[in-house]
Design an enzyme around this catalytic site. Structure first.
Site, PDB file in Angstrom:
ATOM      1  N   TYR A 132     -67.514  77.344  30.752  1.00  0.00           N
ATOM      2  CA  TYR A 132     -67.311  77.438  29.586  1.00  0.00           C
ATOM      3  C   TYR A 132     -67.479  75.827  28.828  1.00  0.00           C
ATOM      4  CZ  TYR A 132     -64.195  77.160  25.319  1.00  0.00           C
ATOM      5  OH  TYR A 132     -63.691  76.776  24.073  1.00  0.00           O
ATOM      6  N   LYS A 136     -70.464  74.607  25.952  1.00  0.00           N
ATOM      7  CA  LYS A 136     -70.197  73.861  24.700  1.00  0.00           C
ATOM      8  C   LYS A 136     -70.558  72.380  24.632  1.00  0.00           C
ATOM      9  CE  LYS A 136     -67.105  75.367  22.128  1.00  0.00           C
ATOM     10  NZ  LYS A 136     -67.461  76.420  20.873  1.00  0.00           N
ATOM     11  N   LEU A 162     -54.903  73.554  21.693  1.00  0.00           N
ATOM     12  CA  LEU A 162     -54.164  73.966  20.597  1.00  0.00           C
ATOM     13  C   LEU A 162     -53.185  75.067  20.633  1.00  0.00           C
ATOM     14  CD1 LEU A 162     -57.029  74.439  17.944  1.00  0.00           C
ATOM     15  CD2 LEU A 162     -56.135  72.599  18.390  1.00  0.00           C
TER      16      LEU A 162
END
Length: 307
Positions: A132, A136, A162
């Site tokens: 992942y 990105k 977050l």
């Protein structure tokens, strides 16, 4: 400004959309059920329908350690394909500005702490989320290449972990804070004497309240036009053990926290150098962790289905 937000119905996206609408943007929200961005044909149809001047690319397939271990191929492919298609459609349609949202999972496993943007390429990411993270990070290369060759004004931001209202509380795919909150709340309600958590509690993490992140994205879109990646965070870290105790305190849970050391810890430490964001577009996180967690616990208790 006519603004497209991919992933605009998701956790971060929904908060960003509200902020942009309050600022007067005409916002188009791209939902997966309508446009599959892993398909170039769907991406082209979205740009033809939306005709955006500004694009925030938030759409992603992501989860916690367990989800990353279960879906390494899918997370690599889907996140890379979506980002490539977004970049290419921005180029083809002459989009004025693109804001790409990366991940701190792209940082090397043993990057010096605090993580500085210049250290992104100094090693391999932590293994459980490397597919992942690398997918990105590849989009940063694409953004810089498209800027150099085609003049595309694409900026790249790296938010830390977050949390906040509307997060994903599914234990199979959630990140650490929503998983902790759900486990502790449910254990408290059932009168259970212990909560079992992964690892040994020693890793540290930095957390950014979702509304603060939305503010950072909006500020960057307004004030920053450079090629360099920029961290978004608080610059403060807490161990997972301390975090678990804080959540238990906020929930008023009196039981024991038990650590399953047969499960992986993930990256040893995460804390960002946030000085670049402050210098380039004046971003500083506003919400203390205790306050943000209390708001998140209250939201979860109110919003979840009745037990």
């Amino acid at each position: 400004m006519r603004t497209l937000v991919t992933g605009g119905a998701g956790f971060l996206g929904s908060h960003l959309v509200e902020r942009l609408q309050a600022q007067g943007h005409e916002v188009v929200v791209a939902r997966r059920r309508d446009y599959d961005l892993t398909s170039m044909a769907d991406a082209a149809r979205l740009w033809a329908d939306a005709e955006p001047e500004l694009v925030f690319h938030l759409a992603a397939e992501v989860g916690g350690i367990g989800a990353n271990r279960a879906n390494p191929g899918r997370y690599w492919y889907a996140n890379l394909a979506m980002g490539i298609h977004v970049l290419e459609q921005c180029r083809l349609h002459g989009t004025r500005k693109l804001v790409l949202v990366g991940t701190i999972c792209s940082y090397p496993k043993h990057a010096p702490v605090p993580f500085r943007e210049d250290d992104l390429w100094s090693g391999y990411p932590e293994e459980t989320n490397a597919p992942y993270g690398i997918a990105k990070k590849t989009l940063l290369v694409g953004a810089q290449a498209y800027r150099e060759q085609y003049g595309l004004n694409a900026i790249y931001l790296l938010p830390v972990n977050l949390y906040g209202p509307r997060d994903n509380f599914d234990l199979e795919t959630s990140h650490v804070i929503p998983a902790l909150i759900r486990k502790v709340v449910e254990a408290s309600e059932r009168g259970e004497g212990e909560v079992v958590l992964w690892g040994d509690g020693s890793p540290t993490r930095e957390f950014l309240y979702v509304e603060d992140c939305a503010e950072g994205l909006a500020l960057a879109a307004e004030r920053y036009d450079g090629p360099d990646p920029v961290n978004l965070g608080t610059g403060e870290e807490i161990s997972i053990r301390e975090l678990a105790l804080l959540v238990a305190e906020l929930v008023s849970y009196q039981g024991e926290i038990v650590w399953d050391t047969t499960k992986p810890n993930g990256q040893p430490r995460r804390r960002l150098d946030t000085s670049r964001a402050q210098a380039l577009f004046g971003f500083r996180a506003r919400t203390p962790l205790r306050q943000g967690l209390a708001r998140t616990v209250a939201w979860y208790r109110k919003a979840r289905p009745c037990p």
